[in-house]
Design a protein around this motif. Structure first.
Motif, short mmCIF file in Angstrom:
data_model
loop_
_atom_site.label_atom_id
_atom_site.label_comp_id
_atom_site.label_asym_id
_atom_site.label_seq_id
_atom_site.Cartn_x
_atom_site.Cartn_y
_atom_site.Cartn_z
N LEU A 1 0.49 3.30 -4.60
CA LEU A 1 0.61 3.94 -3.28
C LEU A 1 1.89 4.74 -3.19
N PRO B 1 4.78 1.42 1.19
CA PRO B 1 3.46 1.10 0.64
C PRO B 1 2.98 -0.30 1.00
N VAL C 1 -4.31 7.49 -0.12
CA VAL C 1 -4.81 6.18 -0.54
C VAL C 1 -6.00 6.35 -1.48
#
Lengths: 329, 287, 596
Positions: free
Chosen positions: C138, C146, C165
């Protein structure tokens, strides 16, 4: 959550008030004159008049309604014309049997629905399966109850088709025989109770299973063509995993609403099934009350079922918010 | 399959035609859709097509089904087939009447609620919700038990608890349509009042109501027969399907045709109605 | 990165994806149609190939076919051959497909809003892809915090965050092939540019090949090494991106390239467009699919199906029988006459003064609904005959402002003054949704005629004239909207708006969902109509290039406030606000890599 609780309690009170109003209204339209009923058919008019005054029947409607409400608040539902006992006592006696049957049929219905919907999704439905589903869904409850009892009990004698239990004088703390058998260490009682439960619960579960299953199947079909399901498939997950992890939960809202609707119909179906299978619960009690024009009993049961229904609805809303975290309670 | 951007070269969908309608409905469901008017005509003609007088003794009692008496005879020798035909008339026509009545009342209330919006919408919405949360079958039963059995009372009891569904459907559809660009565009084009309602809103609400009503026919018939099974329908000599089953329930093991055949006919009626409802829903979805 | 040779003939690297004669047939409502018709191409490791075509050209279907995810409801029939890393995929068992999807092929979808499971946290969804730390991936996509994102449900994230994502989810499986299906179309321009940068960096780092599906040649040019141009399910031209962009060999590619517009397009004359009217189907099995629209088509074009052959103009290939003539297509560029100057008067057609509006947010507290401002004291004047474009990103409040101007929404503060007593007319974003499905378009266009019987000959004549005015054949008067193409629906909507010419025409993102060529046609039509009928116009768009082409002035809206109002050329040449500068910088340009 707190706000939701407050909201649902207020909602329940409003519904109950509405029901009490209907019940009160119905009581006052009965053609029979309660004062004359108490005074006796040959009593002189003055006596009837005196009884009427004593019962407060000539007070304004609003005062009578207030009195009615305060009696309700004290769980006083009047006296049954047929059994000549307080309706609340009768209800207390017959409620556990109906609860046991009702809960069993809801559980069985949900299980049926899940199996049917998933099977139908994995094996796309042909005309035959569709006809079977619609056919079972179109069977009037008394026909399916009749057929079940005719074949499984009368014809082949595989399962008992009358009453709740083969053991006499068994009584447990909860009144639900299956559970009481386990609690009191008598598993044979539980088994026997289950065998008695099976046919009537199946009769009640069929319409629930069909309706909820069809709704779930429809919802699954929609959900399984959503882009996020494509994303899940794109990760190389097996179809079963995609269905269980991504499909079912997202498809839950509509079938849960349908379950609520079906529970509403269950209250009516209970009367029929308990009558066909001689199940000693509130349904049979109500049917007998109809036969002898026992209005206080009928209305008492209506109020109890109303409370149960509100409870079920609240549970279903909680279930929906658990399935879909975007639904804020 | 095409993306967000719109395609330019081919029409989105061809014009309505019955062949497409039935193909979308499915062959099984099409049988139901065709069956609905057929049963209605049969029900309307019932008194003239019964082979025997349904109220009189015409043969020996308890004759099993035969070529002379297709459904056998009952406990006093009346022809069961003729009685069932007359029973279909009562059940089917009163079912349709209840649907028609509640459909009109309910959708009117829903239209008013959806069109007015604001406070009125809120109040009507609450009342509708309240009716929908009540355990209706039971209260309808209690109602009939209190005011006395009879066709009219039964119909009133059912109608009281059925209209809110149509009110909700039509209200939701109106609200949905009102926010659609094509209705906004019509309003910007200066279309107002009854013209907006009749040409731009009602045709959009109708499919949802039609789907709801067609799926409800079976529900109403089922509830009607349930009430007559419990003895809350027509008084005794009248041939009512649910009551016929109920009264002869105890002779199931001896004279199976007496309870089973009337119940089977109810089953067939519900099946037909359900198939039709499913078909209409499948065919009209997305219109 | 090792630079591969992109010329197929002299390639030394083995293609890891080889598609041969691929055909796909889908059945909709029992009617089968061939959406992909004999496609052949290769891809090398680490290569970025753009797949360009208009909607309906089958480009999305190719992406889905490569993943084995064509919708089951359409009963897909796939023929030909797809070999990926030595595995034959056409007719492969579902187990093979699953392992391919796990290890080799991943996709980034078009619409990030719907592509994440709404009832599952990001962490649980990412866990289904094997490989690496979730937070690590992420943060590699540039997402701050994240840990918080991983534990969030998708509806708490913005569109740009969700797309990141999804990219992380796809890349963490370290696929060999990434299919990106219009990954930025649903996003705001500034986010678009960031996502494209991210894709470029990640794939270079991991040697992932990208099949980049798009309808936007500008976006394709900024990213791709090679391009495949698709028309009606067939590849009409393929070659190096730069070659095709400079010297296209197929008339369709030339048209497509000419029809795109950007911040440098000539705004004084009509845009070049492709002929786009509804065409009757020809016998495609033995014809060029483009023959009906092609400006240089000859008799043999409807009799012989051209196959891909070496292009005369560059090192790639093109499927055209008359490649020698294609340079005459480009000669049409200079034909168009410049627009006459619009007659702008001093009187205001619309005056918005300190208009403000709030909307309730989703959160309902015990004491009532919270609300959030969408417009804060906006003042804007449009003079009679003038066209003002309102530019901004999603959520800026553009549509709300338009609806207030139309009188569909009441402002909470400020005043709205219109010159004309009669209602202004609105052109909505989706032309199909703006027409009532059960009324013929003649009935709907005629709805604005006052005081005449709507069935009279006079009314029919007026409707016919309005239809001719917008370039619609009056024969179509008695058809239903569903029987027409989107382009025709758009014209019908315009005919309804101008049958009685309003003093003010309000357009709400009228081209945002359209292919380039249809968008250009619509822009031309609007430019023409407003001059001919002397209408003032408010043109709401997120597309600065379109705004510059159509408008006399541009107003930039950000978070409910006007940050800049100026002449179009001035705004592009010397933007005054930082926000406008970032909008301009984010525009994908044909030179590749934006305008930074």
């Amino acid at each position: 959550m707190l706000a939701y609780l407050a909201k649902s309690i207020v909602g329940a009170v409003v519904v109950l008030l509405m029901m009490s109003l209907i019940v009160f209204g119905l009581q006052s339209v009965i053609p029979a004159d309660p004062a004359r009923a108490i005074a006796g058919p040959n009593a002189p008019p003055e006596t009837v008049e005196a009884v009427r005054k004593e019962l407060g029947l000539d007070d304004p409607a609003i005062i009578q309604y207030g009195r009615f409400l305060s009696r309700l608040a004290h769980a006083d539902l009047g006296t049954s014309v047929r059994t000549r006992r307080p309706v609340s006592d009768d209800i207390r006696q017959y409620l556990p049997a109906t609860l046991e049957l009702g809960l069993a049929s809801i559980a069985l219905g949900v299980a049926l629905a899940l199996v049917m919907a998933v099977l139908q999704f994995l094996i796309p439905g042909s005309g035959g399966i569709r006809l079977l589903m619609v056919g079972v869904g179109s069977t009037p409850i008394f026909l399916s109850a009749l057929l079940l009892s005719y074949f499984f009990w009368f014809r082949f004698d595989w399962l008992p088709g009358a009453g709740r239990l083969g053991y006499r004088d068994f009584a447990g703390p909860t009144g639900l025989n299956v559970i009481d058998g386990i609690l009191l260490g008598r598993p044979e009682v539980s088994v026997d109770a289950l065998r008695h439960l099976l046919l009537p619960a199946l009769a009640l579960a069929l319409p629930i299973g069909i309706a909820v299953g069809r709704s779930l199947n429809g919802a699954l079909h929609e959900v399984m063509s959503e882009p996020y399901v494509r994303t899940a498939r794109g990760k190389g997950l097996s179809e079963t995993k995609v269905l269980l992890r991504h499909g079912l939960r997202n498809a839950a809202t509509a079938p849960l609403s349908m379950l609520g609707l079906q529970v509403r119909l269950l209250f009516g179906n209970l009367l029929i099934v308990e009558r066909v299978f001689g199940w000693p619960g509130l349904g049979l009690y109500t049917v007998q009350a109809f036969a002898s024009a026992d209005l206080p009993a009928v209305l008492g049961v209506a109020i109890v079922f109303g409370i149960l229904y509100i409870l079920v609805n609240t549970l279903i809303e909680i279930g929906q918010s658990m399935a879909d975290p975007r639904i804020n309670l | 399959m095409t993306g967000r951007s719109s395609r330019d070269t081919s029409p989105v969908r061809p014009r309505f035609n019955w062949r497409d309608f039935f193909r979308r409905a499915g062959w099984l469901e099409s049988v139901g859709i065709v069956g609905l008017p057929v049963v209605t005509i049969l029900a309307a003609l019932a008194p003239w097509i019964t082979p025997f007088d349904p109220l009189l003794r015409v043969a020996a009692a308890y004759l099993p089904p035969s070529t002379g008496h297709w459904f056998g005879t009952d406990e006093i020798g009346r022809d069961l087939f003729s009685r069932v035909i007359l029973g279909i008339q009562y059940t089917w026509l009163s079912g349709l009447a209840i649907i028609a009545f509640t459909l009109i009342v309910g959708s009117l209330v829903g239209l008013i609620s959806g069109l007015m919006g604001g406070k009125i919408d809120l109040v009507i919405g609450r009342i509708v919700d309240l009716f929908i949360v009540l355990p209706s079958t039971l209260i309808a039963l209690a109602f009939v038990a209190a005011v006395g059995p009879g066709l009219v009372n039964t119909m009133i009891a059912l109608a009281i608890f059925w209209w809110p569904w149509y009110a909700r459907i039509s209200r939701d559809e109106i609200r949905r349509l009102k926010a659609r660009p094509h209705v906004e565009a019509a309003r910007m084009a200066g279309v107002r009042g009854p013209r907006l309602l009749l040409r731009y809103l009602l045709p959009g609400v109708a499919p949802a109501l039609l789907i709801g009503a067609s799926l409800d026919v079976a529900n109403v018939i089922m509830t009607l027969s349930l009430m007559s099974f419990l003895g809350l329908g027509l008084p005794a000599p009248a041939p009512e399907l649910g009551a016929m089953t109920s009264r002869t329930l105890d002779s199931l093991t001896v004279h199976w045709w007496l309870p089973i055949l009337p119940a089977a006919v109810i089953f067939l009626l519900c099946l037909l109605a359900n198939l039709a409802g499913d078909g209409i829903r499948a065919a009209l979805r997305g219109v | 990165m090792v630079k591969h040779s992109h010329r197929m003939s002299s390639s030394v690297t083995e293609p890891f994806l080889a598609v041969r004669d691929l055909t796909v047939t889908l059945s909709r409502e029992g009617r089968p149609s061939r959406v992909i018709d004999g496609i052949t191409f290769d891809m090398l490791p680490g290569e970025v190939v753009a797949l360009v075509g208009e909607s309906g050209s089958g480009k999305t279907s190719i992406g889905l076919t490569l993943q084995g995810l064509l919708p089951r409801d359409y009963q897909p029939l796939v023929g030909g051959s797809i070999r990926l890393a030595g595995i034959e995929l056409v007719g492969a068992a579902s187990r093979t497909w699953r392992s391919v999807r796990r290890r080799l092929v991943r996709a980034i979808p078009q619409d990030p809003m719907g592509a994440l499971n709404p009832t599952m946290t990001i962490r649980h969804q990412m866990r289904e892809s094997n490989g690496g730390s979730i937070e690590g991936w992420l943060s590699r996509t540039g997402l701050p915090d994240p840990g918080r994102i991983a534990d969030a449900l998708p509806h708490r994230l913005s569109g740009g965050q969700r797309q990141r994502v999804l990219i992380a989810m796809a890349m963490m499986a370290r696929p060999k092939l990434l299919i990106a299906d219009e990954p930025t179309t649903a996003l705001d321009v500034t986010v678009q540019a960031q996502i494209l940068d991210l894709l470029r960096a990640l794939t270079r780092e991991q040697q992932t090949a990208i099949l980049f599906v798009t309808h936007d040649l500008n976006v394709a040019a900024s990213l791709a090494d090679r391009v495949l141009i698709l028309y009606a399910g067939r590849i009409v031209e393929m070659g190096r991106m730069q070659d095709v962009a400079r010297n296209a060999a197929h008339p369709y590619s030339i048209g497509l390239l000419a029809a795109r517009y950007d911040l440098d397009s000539d705004r004084r004359r009509p845009l070049i467009t492709l002929p786009f009217e509804h065409v009757p189907p020809v016998n495609l099995a033995s014809a060029c699919a483009y023959a009906q629209r092609c400006p240089i088509a000859q008799l043999d074009c409807t009799a012989i199906r051209p196959s891909l052959a070496a292009a005369s103009a560059h090192g790639g290939a093109a499927a055209c029988l008359h490649q020698g003539q294609t340079r005459f297509v480009s000669a049409q560029r200079v034909d168009a006459k410049p627009w006459p100057a619009p007659a702008i008067q001093a009187t205001a057609a619309l005056r918005l003064h300190n208009v403000s509006k709030t909307y309730p947010t989703g959160n309902r507290s015990f004491w009532g609904r919270q609300s959030q401002p969408v417009l804060r004291s906006v003042s804007l004047t449009i003079k009679l005959g003038e066209c003002v474009a309102l530019v901004g990103e999603s959520g800026a409040g553009k549509s709300t402002l338009l609806r207030i101007a139309a009188g569909l929404v009441m402002p909470e503060g400020g005043t709205v003054t219109r010159f004309d007593k009669a209602l202004p007319q609105v052109v909505f974003q989706d032309p199909v949704a703006a027409l009532t499905p059960w009324l013929t378009i003649g009935e709907q266009i005629g709805e604005r005629l006052r005081g005449v019987s709507r069935d009279s000959d006079y009314a029919r004549r007026r409707v016919g004239e309005a239809m001719k005015l917008v370039g619609l054949d009056p024969v179509l008067m008695d058809t239903l909207p569903a029987e027409m193409s989107v382009g025709q629906c758009q014209r019908a909507v315009l005919a309804r708006a101008v049958i009685v010419p309003p003093r003010l025409l309000l357009c709400d993102e009228p081209i945002s969902a359209m292919d380039v060529s249809l968008a250009a046609t619509t822009l031309n039509l609007l430019s023409d109509l407003r001059r001919r009928l002397d209408m003032a116009m408010l043109f709401v768009t997120h597309d600065l290039a379109a705004a510059r082409i159509i408008a006399d002035r541009i107003a930039v809206l950000k978070d409910g406030e006007l940050v800049e109002v100026a002449d179009p050329d001035a705004i592009v040449a010397a933007p005054q606000s930082a926000y406008t500068r970032s909008l301009i910088a984010a525009m994908p340009g044909p030179q590749g890599g934006g305008r930074r």
